[in-house]
Design an enzyme around this catalytic site. Structure first.
Site, PDB file in Angstrom:
ATOM      1  N   HIS A 268     -55.803 -65.476  -9.791  1.00 43.24           N
ATOM      2  CA  HIS A 268     -55.790 -64.496 -10.872  1.00 43.24           C
ATOM      3  C   HIS A 268     -54.415 -63.861 -10.937  1.00 43.24           C
ATOM      4  O   HIS A 268     -53.739 -63.707  -9.916  1.00 43.24           O
ATOM      5  CB  HIS A 268     -56.852 -63.415 -10.635  1.00 43.24           C
ATOM      6  N   GLU A 323     -64.060 -66.191 -13.880  1.00 48.94           N
ATOM      7  CA  GLU A 323     -64.360 -67.281 -14.794  1.00 48.94           C
ATOM      8  C   GLU A 323     -65.247 -68.346 -14.151  1.00 48.94           C
ATOM      9  O   GLU A 323     -66.014 -69.020 -14.847  1.00 48.94           O
ATOM     10  CB  GLU A 323     -63.067 -67.935 -15.302  1.00 48.94           C
TER      11      GLU A 323
END
Length: 383
Positions: A268, A323
């Site tokens: 991330h 995700e």
């Protein structure tokens, strides 16, 4: 030297590529602590926000934190969203007849752009604030587009139902289970706001021009649809499909990592430890699917991928991001891959509109500087 050209030496230094670590606004809406793996939304740790509220309550909390007047309650938001969904359904025939979209997200963009920033008296929407109209319309438009792509007719909303429940009912034309509603509420609450990300910053830039809430939401969606921002969950499912079997997990991962490929759902831009939202989704998907085969397979891929990434990049921590389990969760809810980004937007509109409120209260146009690195006229280059 003639003219009013500013020399490059007089410009402020570029502090970071991509505006990393540049503070663009003060906000009471959310805080992302990437080092600690912590997300605070409207004064709550995100895990506690999910326990405290369904989506309407989380949206109300964000709008209250943004200074919305009058300060909305959860019940008031629920009632207003029901009316907004009813009003939005009236625009569906015009949207579907336009045929100017190729994907669900493009259709959502078109549908939202049909909303007026300031509706006229004859629209029946004058008493519904823009942030409510946008939020209600997104669910109606997304469900209608998914059904149309499947050759089915759109389903009218039920204004008495909760927002997550009604979306699933409009999507399937049947009542969802309590577990499904709980899972979608958890997802939508968790992604409602997330710091100064690309789409949120876009919304604030548009809001700073006083273009209107609907315009800000449409442009934020355009930013969100980019694959580096909101488009990751679909490719996660593509990855799981390509791996296919347990026996192929390690060979596939080794081949991809050796080739320099990016593994979708891992790492991330901000978090340096595990994304706290991933744990919320992991719990939700476990309740929803009761540990079915697809979930077990996804977990085995996750464990193997983290092990392989740490072996390939020692000293560089890479963890699972939200995700990854978003993909598994939304798939279990029957949401097609083409609609994942739109469902993300259905929730994030709560955050975008709260940021619009904050930015409009500031009342200042966002106008950053840039450093010119192009060519100079001959007379100045020689000076």
């Amino acid at each position: 030297m003639s003219g009013n050209v500013t020399l490059k030496s007089e410009m402020p230094a570029v502090t970071a590529s991509g505006l990393d670590n540049v503070v663009a606004a003060e906000t009471a809406l959310s805080h992302v602590d990437g080092e600690a793996g912590r997300l605070i939304v409207a004064g709550y740790d995100v895990e506690d926000l999910v326990k405290a509220y369904d989506f309407e309550g989380a949206a109300a909390a964000l709008w209250r934190a943004a200074g919305c007047e009058p300060a909305p309650s959860e019940g008031e938001v629920r009632e207003a969203l029901g009316r907004a969904r009813e009003a939005a359904f009236g625009d569906i025939p015009a949207l579907l007849s336009s045929k100017r979209h190729q994907t669900v997200t493009e259709g959502l963009r078109t549908g939202l752009s049909m909303l007026a920033d300031e509706p006229g008296e004859d629209t029946g929407e004058r008493d519904i604030p823009a942030h409510i109209r946008a939020l209600g319309a997104a669910a109606v438009i997304t469900a209608a587009l998914v059904r149309t792509q499947a050759g089915k007719s759109p389903v009218a909303p039920d204004p008495r139902a909760g927002h997550a429940e009604d979306f699933l009912r409009m999507l399937r034309d049947e009542a969802p289970s309590a577990a499904e509603v709980e899972a979608l509420n958890a997802y939508m609450v968790t992604v409602a706001d997330h710091g100064m990300n690309a789409s949120t910053f876009t919304a604030r830039v548009i809001a700073s021009t006083r273009a209107g809430t609907i315009s800000a939401v449409v442009d934020a969606l355009c930013a969100l649809k980019g694959p580096l921002h909101g488009g990751a969950p679909g490719p996660v499912l593509d990855m799981l499909d390509e791996i296919g079997t347990r026996e192929n997990i390690e060979p596939w991962l080794e081949r991809e990592i050796a080739g320099g490929a990016r593994l979708m759902g891992f790492g991330h831009r901000v978090y340096r430890v595990r994304d706290p939202r991933a744990d919320v989704f992991n719990k939700a998907v476990t309740i929803l699917t009761n540990g079915n085969e697809r979930v077990r397979f996804a977990r085995e891929v996750e464990v193997a991928a983290l092990k392989a990434l740490r072996a390939a990049k020692p000293g560089h921590r890479i963890d699972t991001n939200m995700e990854y389990y978003t993909a598994v969760l939304l798939e279990a809810l029957g949401i097609p891959r083409d609609a994942v980004t739109s469902v993300f937007a259905m929730a994030r509109i709560a955050g975008w509109t709260a940021h619009v409120m904050e930015q409009e209260r500031v009342g200042r146009l966002i106008r950053p500087q840039s450093r010119y690195v192009g060519g100079w006229p001959e007379d100045e280059a020689a000076a």
